[in-house]
Design an enzyme around this catalytic site. Structure first.
Site, PDB file in Angstrom:
ATOM      1  CD  GLN A 204      -3.020  -1.070   2.182  1.00 44.72           C
ATOM      2  OE1 GLN A 204      -3.450  -0.013   2.596  1.00 44.72           O
ATOM      3  NE2 GLN A 204      -3.445  -2.235   2.632  1.00 44.72           N
ATOM      4  CE  LYS A 220       2.989   2.128   6.583  1.00 39.39           C
ATOM      5  NZ  LYS A 220       2.740   0.751   7.042  1.00 39.39           N
ATOM      6  CD  GLU A 241      -0.206  -0.614   5.530  1.00 40.86           C
ATOM      7  OE1 GLU A 241       0.212  -1.654   6.063  1.00 40.86           O
ATOM      8  OE2 GLU A 241       0.534   0.324   5.183  1.00 40.86           O
ATOM      9  CB  ALA A 323       7.518   5.862  10.849  1.00 42.07           C
ATOM     10  CB  ALA A 324      12.043   8.275  13.247  1.00 36.87           C
ATOM     11  CG  LEU A 326      14.172   1.556  10.178  1.00 39.44           C
ATOM     12  CD1 LEU A 326      13.623   0.396   9.359  1.00 39.44           C
ATOM     13  CD2 LEU A 326      14.690   1.061  11.520  1.00 39.44           C
ATOM     14  CG  ASP A 392       0.036  -7.905   7.236  1.00 40.31           C
ATOM     15  OD1 ASP A 392       0.243  -8.985   6.670  1.00 40.31           O
ATOM     16  OD2 ASP A 392       0.220  -6.806   6.693  1.00 40.31           O
ATOM     17  CD  GLU A 397      13.091  -5.217   7.697  1.00 42.66           C
ATOM     18  OE1 GLU A 397      13.990  -4.369   7.807  1.00 42.66           O
ATOM     19  OE2 GLU A 397      12.162  -5.114   6.869  1.00 42.66           O
ATOM     20  CG  ASP A 412       3.685  -3.163   7.962  1.00 51.43           C
ATOM     21  OD1 ASP A 412       2.798  -2.297   8.030  1.00 51.43           O
ATOM     22  OD2 ASP A 412       3.636  -4.131   7.190  1.00 51.43           O
TER      23      ASP A 412
HETATM   24  N1  LIG Z   1      10.651   3.716   9.634  1.00 46.95           N
HETATM   25  C1  LIG Z   1      11.130   3.187   8.510  1.00 46.95           C
HETATM   26  N2  LIG Z   1      12.169   3.725   7.859  1.00 46.95           N
HETATM   27  C2  LIG Z   1      12.668   3.185   6.733  1.00 46.95           C
HETATM   28  N3  LIG Z   1      12.195   2.074   6.167  1.00 46.95           N
HETATM   29  C3  LIG Z   1      11.150   1.485   6.755  1.00 46.95           C
HETATM   30  C4  LIG Z   1      10.561   2.004   7.955  1.00 46.95           C
HETATM   31  N4  LIG Z   1       9.538   1.204   8.303  1.00 46.95           N
HETATM   32  C5  LIG Z   1       9.484   0.240   7.381  1.00 46.95           C
HETATM   33  N5  LIG Z   1      10.451   0.396   6.449  1.00 46.95           N
HETATM   34  C6  LIG Z   1      10.736  -0.463   5.302  1.00 46.95           C
HETATM   35  O1  LIG Z   1       9.722  -0.335   4.354  1.00 46.95           O
HETATM   36  C7  LIG Z   1       9.204  -1.606   4.008  1.00 46.95           C
HETATM   37  C8  LIG Z   1       7.713  -1.520   3.820  1.00 46.95           C
HETATM   38  O2  LIG Z   1       7.115  -0.947   4.948  1.00 46.95           O
HETATM   39  P1  LIG Z   1       5.771  -1.513   5.543  1.00 46.95           P
HETATM   40  O3  LIG Z   1       5.999  -2.941   5.896  1.00 46.95           O
HETATM   41  O4  LIG Z   1       5.307  -0.576   6.582  1.00 46.95           O
HETATM   42  O5  LIG Z   1       4.852  -1.384   4.256  1.00 46.95           O
HETATM   43  P2  LIG Z   1       3.725  -2.337   3.752  1.00 46.95           P
HETATM   44  O6  LIG Z   1       3.188  -1.748   2.518  1.00 46.95           O
HETATM   45  O7  LIG Z   1       2.774  -2.569   4.847  1.00 46.95           O
HETATM   46  O8  LIG Z   1       4.526  -3.640   3.448  1.00 46.95           O
HETATM   47  P3  LIG Z   1       3.925  -5.102   3.298  1.00 46.95           P
HETATM   48  O9  LIG Z   1       2.811  -4.990   2.380  1.00 46.95           O
HETATM   49  O10 LIG Z   1       5.093  -5.881   2.776  1.00 46.95           O
HETATM   50  O11 LIG Z   1       3.512  -5.516   4.669  1.00 46.95           O
HETATM   51  C9  LIG Z   1       9.582  -2.531   5.165  1.00 46.95           C
HETATM   52  O12 LIG Z   1       9.877  -3.801   4.707  1.00 46.95           O
HETATM   53  C10 LIG Z   1      10.779  -1.893   5.795  1.00 46.95           C
HETATM   54  O13 LIG Z   1      11.972  -2.512   5.367  1.00 46.95           O
HETATM   55 MN   LIG Z   2       2.285  -4.321   5.928  1.00 46.19          MN
END
Ligand SMILES: Nc1ncnc2c1ncn2[C@@H]1O[C@H](COP(=O)(O)OP(=O)(O)OP(=O)(O)O)[C@@H](O)[C@H]1O
Ligand SMILES: [Mn+2]
Length: 511
Positions: A204, A220, A241, A323-324, A326, A392, A397, A412
């Site tokens: 998403q 988000k 989400e 979100a801060a 990484l 979910d 990691e 997430d």
């Molecule tokens: N705060 C952050 N800073 C940088 N990268 C991040 C952060 N949070 C998550 N990520 C990276 O971004 C990727 C996707 O984030 P997230 O899982 O929130 O999205 P998603 O669309 O819900 O993903 P999925 O559909 O795979 O569950 C994560 O796999 C992670 O490696």
């Molecule tokens: Mn997700």
């Protein structure tokens, strides 16, 4: 004539057999593709259906507890379809888990004295061990930071985020009451937004927000009001989400003392000046003006990135979670692990943990779950996810540089806080099947339960300073207190089932 006919018959049979063989293989391939769900999320069927009721695990703790719990309570799912907000939200939700008590009788508070003594005993044992020097887990074990490992010190004019990132340690993202968290949050709230683009990966829409001085945040957007619940026909992986779930999850993680979630804050944006005018070309292409003259965009992704699911200003403002960021991969590689209790993401197939009563025994023998803190971290994750209602959790990691005996990141949580009237017991499967919980986590849960302040009170207080406060719809806060009690009941069941030497609580290995 007869021979010819019978030959044709044989041919027909052979062709028929061949065709069904091909069809069967095809079905198998499609099935297999669907099971790749997480690695290739676009292959995941949107109508997939996963049952977790476990028919074969007749003696499993998971099933036992589930059956017992459901017998005692008159189901906590009865109000799922209703989105009506009542001023009696708290008492209405509380009654869902408390069985068939006379409504005039005040509910008796169970202190869980048995579990309190268990915690005390575990504490005494670990003290005795450290006094006699027989402690296996090295109490004085070093807790180096990313900065230490890479031999990098923050530059003179380093941002709060840079300092935060270099200060991430082997045991946790930040220290208890560390003022740097406020610094990081304030920057995300007040720094001007310079550049915005869509983050790739994931299913998403997520935007990367760039501030001056290399400060970044993962954004988000809000889609629905706080009272909107997970749609009845949506699975956990098709659920929208929620930006407020990301915010609340950060606070819950911190209150539990985990400190494994990056700081998250809410922020109100001006969609024109703070997204549209600073967006990169790819994102810009998805902007349009709606019939109500609001500016909207949808980005490009596999779920809900189309005109029908666009994100629109109202009229010009937009809420979102920040979100801060990484540390970059170049700075600190992260290892991605498949969660052992991952759901099947498949409409017909169950995950092994759903059918195998000895699943935990098997996992306990496999590195990195066979030693160190990892299995206890997964128990914490299960407790955390059960509290926030997050189904979910497919991968998790860790930072590579710290090796295997390091904390697991909690990333997430956009799909948490979707069903305040339903408690999803299958999320607790790791704890129920392994009969294991970290002492400090059990201690926190007992403290939340016995008060004086319950988890909902502490969370409400903690989130008060967020600019988007109130972050959660009240029934979600009530659900937290109800779920704390359910976890305690589950642990009590485990202890009963494993009397004597099989202690149900794991030593805490964090100093
Ligand atoms: N705060 C952050 N800073 C940088 N990268 C991040 C952060 N949070 C998550 N990520 C990276 O971004 C990727 C996707 O984030 P997230 O899982 O929130 O999205 P998603 O669309 O819900 O993903 P999925 O559909 O795979 O569950 C994560 O796999 C992670 O490696
Ligand atoms: Mn997700």
């Amino acid at each position: 004539m007869f021979g010819l006919r019978s030959l044709r018959m044989k041919e027909r049979l052979a062709i028929g057999f061949g065709a069904s063989l091909v069809l069967f293989t095809l079905l198998l391939v499609i099935d297999l593709q669907m099971d790749l769900g997480v690695a290739n999320r676009h292959l995941m069927p949107s109508h997939a259906r996963v049952r977790y009721v476990n028919d074969e695990d007749k003696n499993g703790v998971f099933r036992d507890f589930k059956r017992k719990f459901l017998q005692k309570s008159n189901s906590s799912g009865s109000k799922e379809a209703s989105t009506t907000i009542t001023s009696h939200g708290r008492s209405a939700a509380d009654s869902s888990g408390s069985g068939q008590r006379n409504p005039t009788e005040p509910p008796e508070h169970d202190n869980f004295d048995d579990l309190m003594s268990l915690v005390a005993e575990s504490r005494r044992n670990s003290e005795a061990r450290s006094n006699t020097g027989t402690d296996q887990s090295n109490e004085s074990e070093e807790n180096p930071t990313l900065g230490d490992m890479m031999d990098i010190r923050p530059s003179k004019n380093a941002s709060y985020l840079e300092r935060f990132q270099l200060g991430i340690s082997k045991h946790e993202l930040y220290r208890e009451s560390d003022p740097i968290v406020d610094g990081v949050v304030n920057d995300m709230l007040h720094l001007p937004i310079q550049h915005v683009f869509q983050k790739d990966g994931g299913t998403q829409i997520k935007l990367v927000i760039e501030f001056p001085n290399d400060v970044k945040a993962l954004f988000k957007p809000m889609r629905f009001p706080r009272e909107q619940q997970t749609l009845p026909n949506h699975f956990y992986f098709t659920d929208f989400e929620r930006h407020n779930a990301e915010i609340a999850a950060f606070h819950v993680d911190r209150l539990l003392g985990f400190r494994r979630t990056m700081p998250v804050t809410g922020r109100l944006l001006n969609i024109t000046t703070e997204i549209y005018q600073v967006a990169d070309d790819d994102l810009l292409k998805t902007f349009f003006v709606s019939p109500s003259s609001n500016l909207c965009f949808h980005g490009k992704c596999s779920y809900y990135c189309d005109t029908a699911h666009a994100i629109c200003g109202n009229p010009d403002t937009l809420e979102g979670s920040f979100a801060a960021f990484l540390p970059s991969y170049e700075q600190a590689h992260r290892k991605v692990w498949r969660h052992p209790w991952r759901r099947s993401y498949h409409k017909r197939r169950k995950a092994q943990w759903e059918t195998d009563a000895d699943y935990c025994a098997m996992i306990r023998d496999i590195p990195p779950y066979d030693e160190g803190r990892r299995l206890l971290d997964l128990m914490d994750m299960s407790v955390f996810d059960f509290l926030i209602g997050n189904m979910d959790r497919h991968h998790y990691e860790t930072f590579k540089v710290f090796g295997n005996d390091t904390f697991t990141l909690h990333l997430d949580h956009g799909r948490g806080f979707g069903r305040p009237y339903h408690d999803e017991l299958s999320i607790l499967a790791p704890v129920l099947q392994c009969c294991l919980i970290r002492t400090t986590t059990l201690q926190s849960l007992l403290k939340f339960h016995n008060g004086p302040k319950h988890l909902s009170d502490l969370l409400r207080e903690s989130m008060q300073s967020d600019p988007l406060n109130p972050i959660l719809w009240e029934p979600h806060l009530n659900a937290l207190d109800r779920r704390v009690k359910i976890i305690l009941q589950a642990i009590r069941e485990c202890v009963k089932k494993n009397p004597g030497d099989e202690v149900a609580i794991g030593e805490d290995d964090i100093s």
